[in-house]
Scaffold this motif. Structure first.
Motif, PDB file in Angstrom:
ATOM      1  N   ASP A   1      -5.225  31.098  10.276  1.00 64.32           N
ATOM      2  CA  ASP A   1      -4.556  30.346  11.351  1.00 64.32           C
ATOM      3  C   ASP A   1      -4.977  30.715  12.525  1.00 64.32           C
TER       4      ASP A   1
ATOM      5  N   SER B   1      -2.246  32.636  14.753  1.00 62.06           N
ATOM      6  CA  SER B   1      -2.446  34.070  14.230  1.00 62.06           C
ATOM      7  C   SER B   1      -3.746  34.657  14.808  1.00 62.06           C
TER       8      SER B   1
ATOM      9  N   ILE C   1       8.968  31.575  11.719  1.00 56.93           N
ATOM     10  CA  ILE C   1       8.408  32.113  10.485  1.00 56.93           C
ATOM     11  C   ILE C   1       9.493  33.002   9.839  1.00 56.93           C
TER      12      ILE C   1
ATOM     13  N   ARG D   1      -2.956  34.566   8.148  1.00 53.45           N
ATOM     14  CA  ARG D   1      -2.502  33.166   7.968  1.00 53.45           C
ATOM     15  C   ARG D   1      -1.167  33.039   8.931  1.00 53.45           C
ATOM     16  N   GLY D   2      -0.760  31.932   9.167  1.00 53.41           N
ATOM     17  CA  GLY D   2       0.506  31.579   9.801  1.00 53.41           C
ATOM     18  C   GLY D   2       1.054  30.272   9.759  1.00 53.41           C
TER      19      GLY D   2
ATOM     20  N   THR E   1       0.008  27.419   7.105  1.00 48.74           N
ATOM     21  CA  THR E   1       0.267  27.654   5.566  1.00 48.74           C
ATOM     22  C   THR E   1       1.763  27.652   5.666  1.00 48.74           C
ATOM     23  N   LEU E   2       2.553  28.128   6.632  1.00 51.76           N
ATOM     24  CA  LEU E   2       3.966  27.688   6.336  1.00 51.76           C
ATOM     25  C   LEU E   2       4.179  26.355   6.259  1.00 51.76           C
TER      26      LEU E   2
ATOM     27  N   ILE F   1       1.471  35.130   4.407  1.00 49.68           N
ATOM     28  CA  ILE F   1       1.689  35.409   5.807  1.00 49.68           C
ATOM     29  C   ILE F   1       2.003  36.644   6.353  1.00 49.68           C
TER      30      ILE F   1
ATOM     31  N   VAL G   1      -0.422  39.014   8.689  1.00 51.21           N
ATOM     32  CA  VAL G   1       0.012  39.317   9.841  1.00 51.21           C
ATOM     33  C   VAL G   1       0.567  40.720  10.353  1.00 51.21           C
TER      34      VAL G   1
END
Length: 527
Positions: free
Chosen positions: A128, A131, A284, A359-360, A363-364, A388, A392
């Motif tokens: 991401d 991120s 998130i 990822r961030g 993806t969400l 995620i 992270v």
């Protein structure tokens, strides 16, 4: 929820963001990790209304300005020089990770259609941009690695989103054509480049004709959303359109912005990006409540999904290692037989690149946009959230430690021809020529002796300094520290005079603005 309550909740969220950022700073934690954990804790507070996130709104609201900010400050020359490596990560690694996740998912869940397995891979494959920015701001990397990671984060969302849309269409229709998918991918990319370049060119032309600073800043803000929405309306890649427009605007802003516009626009963008990035990670965390309500009892989820989810998460992380080390080995082998287009990263740099796969928001948002009739939708949602959280909270938090332990070496080829002091000396020489030309009147009479002496001293200071670069830096720092101290004293006196009623507000603001510009100039020169 009443609209007023929704607004109050947004303000409360941003107040929580400020508190979590402060706490992360005090505890020396990555802000992204603190925001996700804090958002998750807030989500389960008694009496808090449920948060429903519209995935399409998340993409169109957050992604364009954050991509624009990354593209705006991207150096074009290194970006072009490392384009092969960037595409290897942004396209090759995304496709490879998608394939690995699809195969692993199919082995774990044989009844799941191949297209659904590919859809899950496409959701999890692109690291991401948000991120990556959040983590890279806190670590120091060699120039080549920074360029590769920043370039990857700008372009890989397009590859992941295209793969996802084709996979979902294949699930819903039952048909898929590889040739059509590849052709459509290149059409989407080329179309996105064309749209972004057109909007960037229009921005340059308009700014040359606008005379109002506020309008120029407002138009700059609207470029990112204009490019994304135009790209999506024309059925090309909105992500690529934003990146192209951002690169164009970032390149031309040096000639179309005045100093005042640049100072104000930069300050505005810094606050905007801070709030958007913080909101992304907080959302998130807040989404965990909705996920828990959907999938049910956590104990049951762990029993039924725990093993597949952990295996898929491991596959996502391992796939990046395999791709980066594998490509690096191929490049090293090709160089041994005479192919010199690219240089291998080396083991240390490859390790850092492999670990930097957070990822961030994309993806969400993509996971939340899965249609209700998608097979194993709950498993995909849980897997996306776990990926995620792991990338992270684990990789993002430990990346600084990995960089320090690996100690990747700077690539000599990435250094510019001139260092900071040499470039500054060249600038001073050109300024001296301009001052010498303007310091005399038409009759040759010297009319600006103080300016001439000032610029002569600046132009010769670096050449006549006999100490080391570190001593020169210390001398420059000391010089501008004195100027900053004088500015601070002057500002304090203005405030005292204003509080004593001896000057009015207009005088305070005018003189304070002059001091602010002087301090900005001194701080920039010192840095």
């Amino acid at each position: 929820m009443h609209p007023a309550e929704g607004f109050e909740l947004i303000i409360a969220m941003f107040l929580a963001v400020v508190g979590l950022h402060y706490l992360a700073h005090r505890l020396s934690l990555p802000p992204a990790a603190a925001l996700i954990v804090g958002g998750g804790a807030i989500a389960f507070m008694p009496g808090l209304p449920g948060i429903t996130i519209d995935p399409e709104l998340v993409l169109v609201l957050f992604l364009p300005p954050l991509l624009m900010d990354g593209a705006w400050f991207t150096a074009i020359a290194p970006f072009r020089r490392h384009m092969v490596g960037i595409l290897s990560l942004a396209v090759g690694a995304v496709f490879f990770t998608t394939a690995i996740v699809a195969v692993v998912t199919k082995l774990l869940l044989p009844a799941l259609p191949w297209a659904a397995c590919v859809a899950l891979g496409a959701i999890l494959s692109p690291p991401d941009a948000v991120s990556a920015r959040a983590v890279l701001q806190r670590v120091r990397l060699p120039r080549r690695l920074s360029t590769l990671l920043e370039g990857e984060s700008l372009l890989n969302d397009a590859a992941g989103l295209v793969l996802f849309r084709f996979a979902v269409a294949a699930v819903l229709t039952g048909g898929f054509s590889l040739g059509a998918a590849v052709g459509s991918f290149f059409l989407l990319v080329l179309g996105g480049i064309a749209v972004g370049a057109a909007i960037g060119a229009a921005w340059v032309l308009l700014l040359r004709r606008l005379g109002d600073d506020t309008l120029m800043i407002a138009l700059t803000l609207l470029v990112c959303w204009s490019a994304y929405i135009a790209g999506e309306l024309l059925h090309v890649s909105g992500v690529i359109a934003v990146v192209t427009a951002g690169l164009t605007c970032g390149w031309y802003q040096h000639v179309v912005f005045s100093a005042s516009v640049r100072i104000r626009a930069l300050a505005f963008w810094q606050v905007l990006v801070f709030l958007l990035e913080a909101a992304v990670f907080t959302l998130i965390g807040l989404s965990l409540r909705g996920l828990s309500e959907r999938v049910g009892d956590p104990a049951v989820v762990i029993d039924t999904m725990g093993l597949p989810v952990l295996v898929i998460v491991a596959a996502v992380i391992v796939a990046r290692f395999v791709w980066i080390f594998g490509v690096d080995a191929v490049v090293a082998g090709l160089r041994r037989v005479g192919w010199r287009i690219a240089r291998p990263l080396g083991g240390r740099a490859a390790l850092v690149m492999s670990w930097a796969g957070m990822r961030g928001v994309v993806t969400l948002a993509v996971a939340l946009s899965l249609p209700e009739q998608m097979p194993a939708r709950d498993l995909m949602l849980v897997t996306a959230f776990v990926v995620i959280l792991v990338t992270v909270l684990v990789q993002g938090t430990s990346l600084g430690w990995v960089i320090r332990r690996a100690a990747p070496r700077e690539d000599p080829a990435s250094h510019p021809p001139l260092n900071l002091h040499a470039a500054e000396a060249a600038m001073f020489r050109v300024q001296l020529v301009a001052v010498e030309r303007e310091a005399h009147d038409d009759d040759g009479q010297l009319i600006h002796p103080q300016l001439l002496r000032r610029y002569q001293a600046r132009a010769t200071a670096g050449q006549n300094f006999e100490g080391s670069a570190e001593e020169l830096t210390a001398a420059i720092t000391s010089h501008f520290d004195v100027i900053i101290a004088a500015v601070t004293a002057g500002r304090a006196e203005l405030v005292r005079l204003h509080r004593a009623g001896e000057i009015d507000d207009e005088t305070l603001h005018d003189l304070e603005h002059d001091l602010d510009l002087e301090e900005l100039a001194a701080t920039a020169a010192k840095g």
